[in-house]
Design a protein around this motif. Structure first.
Motif, mmCIF file in Angstrom:
data_model
loop_
_atom_site.group_PDB
_atom_site.id
_atom_site.type_symbol
_atom_site.label_atom_id
_atom_site.label_comp_id
_atom_site.label_asym_id
_atom_site.label_seq_id
_atom_site.Cartn_x
_atom_site.Cartn_y
_atom_site.Cartn_z
ATOM 1 N N LEU A 50 0.977 1.236 12.238
ATOM 2 C CA LEU A 50 1.966 0.343 11.640
ATOM 3 C C LEU A 50 1.627 0.035 10.183
ATOM 4 N N ARG A 51 0.319 -0.147 9.924
ATOM 5 C CA ARG A 51 -0.097 -0.420 8.548
ATOM 6 C C ARG A 51 0.181 0.780 7.635
ATOM 7 N N VAL A 52 -0.119 1.980 8.148
ATOM 8 C CA VAL A 52 0.132 3.187 7.361
ATOM 9 C C VAL A 52 1.635 3.351 7.108
ATOM 10 N N ALA A 53 2.439 3.089 8.146
ATOM 11 C CA ALA A 53 3.896 3.197 7.988
ATOM 12 C C ALA A 53 4.406 2.196 6.962
ATOM 13 N N ALA A 54 3.873 0.954 6.993
ATOM 14 C CA ALA A 54 4.290 -0.061 6.028
ATOM 15 C C ALA A 54 3.887 0.329 4.613
ATOM 16 N N GLU A 55 2.674 0.859 4.455
ATOM 17 C CA GLU A 55 2.218 1.291 3.135
ATOM 18 C C GLU A 55 3.076 2.438 2.607
ATOM 19 N N MET A 56 3.438 3.370 3.479
ATOM 20 C CA MET A 56 4.277 4.489 3.070
ATOM 21 C C MET A 56 5.670 4.014 2.665
ATOM 22 N N GLU A 57 6.197 3.029 3.394
ATOM 23 C CA GLU A 57 7.516 2.485 3.048
ATOM 24 C C GLU A 57 7.468 1.767 1.703
ATOM 25 N N ASN A 58 6.402 0.983 1.478
ATOM 26 C CA ASN A 58 6.246 0.320 0.184
ATOM 27 C C ASN A 58 6.113 1.333 -0.945
ATOM 28 N N LEU A 59 5.359 2.416 -0.687
ATOM 29 C CA LEU A 59 5.210 3.465 -1.689
ATOM 30 C C LEU A 59 6.540 4.132 -1.975
#
Length: 211
Positions: A50-59
């Motif tokens: 979930l953290r990786v997905a959130a970081e990718m979305e922010n990126l």
């Protein structure tokens, strides 16, 4: 089988049964601990995903915003320089005496029309690239887009209303390329509290000279 033989074998069977029960209990405890460990690892992996997905979305959002800003504001510096050229063309047109314009000389008239056409074509090209003209006469003073040059006593107009545009301003996107230099009304009726604009800052004497 005699009762005596049964009695003699009973302790061994009891021990074997107890040992089997202990092994079964130990196996259950081990399986439970393994299950708990796996569930914990699963939660950690899920949280990490979930953290990786959130970081990718922010990126992705930052990249999209950067691309949008690059497209919108890439010509900002060039457009600002072109505004100076446009200003000079307008000054040249304004400097021509009315008598000269009415003289009827064909060559002189063609020159005037050529300069005027050049100015309009330049502003039209800038507008196609997102540059908008700010001519806020009659609007409320906005310090983000307007620069107050002087105040005009006028009791018939709400205070801080732009009553004169000394020099039009220009914006690109939501950024100002050049603020509009304006005169604002003073002494008129007060605007409603919800509509009251920010008070204009002090008159910029240097900007007034440049205008």
């Amino acid at each position: 089988m005699s009762d005596q033989a049964k009695d003699e074998r009973a302790p061994d069977e009891v021990e074997a049964t107890e040992a089997a029960a202990e092994r079964t209990e130990g196996s259950i405890d081990g399986d439970y601990e393994a299950l708990v460990r796996l569930l914990k690892e699963n939660e950690e992996l899920k949280d990490r995903a979930l953290r990786v997905a959130a970081e990718m979305e922010n990126l992705r959002r930052r990249t999209a915003r950067d691309v949008h800003d690059a497209r919108t504001y890439a010509v900002a510096n060039f457009a600002r320089d072109m505004l100076s050229v446009s200003d000079n063309l307008r000054r040249a047109l304004d400097a021509i005496p009315a008598e000269a314009k009415a003289s009827g000389d064909a060559g002189f008239k063609a020159l005037i029309e050529g300069v005027d056409l050049t100015e309009r074509a330049m502003l039209s090209a800038l507008e196609r690239h997102g540059v908008k003209k700010l001519a806020p006469e009659g609007e409320k003073f906005d310090p983000n887009f307007h620069q107050a040059m002087f105040e005009v006593p006028n009791p018939d107009v709400p205070a801080n209303t732009v009553v004169q545009v000394v020099q039009p301003g220009y914006s690109i996107g939501d950024r100002v390329l050049r603020p509009a230099m304006v005169g604002v009304a003073k002494g008129g009726p007060k605007l409603a509290a919800a509509e009251a604009p920010v008070e204009p800052g002090p008159v910029n004497e240097q900007a007034e000279k440049d205008a």
